[in-house]
Enzyme design. Sequence first.
Site, short mmCIF file in Angstrom:
data_model
loop_
_atom_site.label_atom_id
_atom_site.label_comp_id
_atom_site.label_asym_id
_atom_site.label_seq_id
_atom_site.Cartn_x
_atom_site.Cartn_y
_atom_site.Cartn_z
N ARG A 247 91.86 74.43 53.93
CA ARG A 247 92.21 73.36 53.21
C ARG A 247 93.08 72.82 54.26
NH1 ARG A 247 89.02 74.45 49.86
NH2 ARG A 247 89.28 74.69 47.88
N GLU A 276 92.32 63.18 52.30
CA GLU A 276 90.97 62.93 52.54
C GLU A 276 90.50 61.72 51.57
OE1 GLU A 276 88.76 66.61 51.65
OE2 GLU A 276 89.77 67.72 53.32
N HIS A 295 84.47 67.53 54.70
CA HIS A 295 84.62 68.54 53.57
C HIS A 295 83.35 68.97 53.07
CE1 HIS A 295 87.89 70.22 50.97
NE2 HIS A 295 86.98 71.05 51.02
#
Length: 332
Positions: A247, A276, A295
């Site tokens: 993360r 993000e 991601h």
Amino acid sequence: MITLLLSSHAQRIWGERIAVAVPPGTLSFLTAEEALAAEGPSAADIAFMTREVTGKSSPSHPTPELRGFDAVVEKSPNLKWLQIHPAGAERPIYRQLRARGVKVTTASGATAVTVAHSTLGAVIAINRRFPLLADAQRRHAWEPRLAERSPRDLAGQCAVIVGMGPIGRNIASLLGMLGMRTIGVRRTAEPVEPCERVVAYEQLHEVLPQADWLILCCPASPVTRGIANAAAFAAMPEGAHLINVARGEIAVEQDVIAVLQSGKLAGAYLDVFEREPLDAASPLWDLPNVLVSPHTASHSLGQNEAIFGIFLDNLARFRAGQALRNDVDNLG
């Protein structure tokens, strides 16, 4: 009769297969779109939150689909179980549901192979200087990696892997095939194969001087948030590397940028970020020997099917009154 909450997309894709997995007349479907449009409480007993619900959401930018699904879950007083598609359950709503007595189960294990493959590819690409070679190719420059510019052999290098769940164990196995040493970091120092050594989180700095590679694949928690910081990087050897498939908040982003710009770290593969999407102005986009991915380390065409398999397994367990797989309350 059990009422299952899911997206209309999930019902179209998997509705028939879910229906045949239970005795006739024992399960009904409720789409999130229908429940959101209706007034009053939702009748959902169980819920399946699939990837298209979270879509392109990030902690700072939830999509309308995710906000809508959350709203329905919150107005479902009879909800007993929620199956989610990520491997981690860090979002506040999951803690709120668990406080209500709702079981929350993750898809831990469904992405272990693909994330490990992404990590393996990144280790090889960064070590072999593929980003620098790609840059030279774009410039039409013939720049052989010779003499002191030659990459080190991976065999004998040490990877400190933070997180020893299915992803971390798969990464350790793959790196072992390259002849690399692996040290695992987890909540306790209990041994985990195939790592040659395992230490607890609070012992991380003891092993960082050996870390040619620091690989982050742990859940976000009060213990792990910010664990990869300036002090950690200072303890690593000159020219070491960082990989983050965990993360964004596990690593302090400004500290990552600083050690990459200074050359203290020779390269990185970063799949997750503090915010993000990654800001277009971030220096990370243009740093040499850094791979940035949006991601997507876990993504593959087979991922959704693997997650669906976990849901079906848990559906059978739920109906039988058995312990659920990947119950967050039991994961520690």
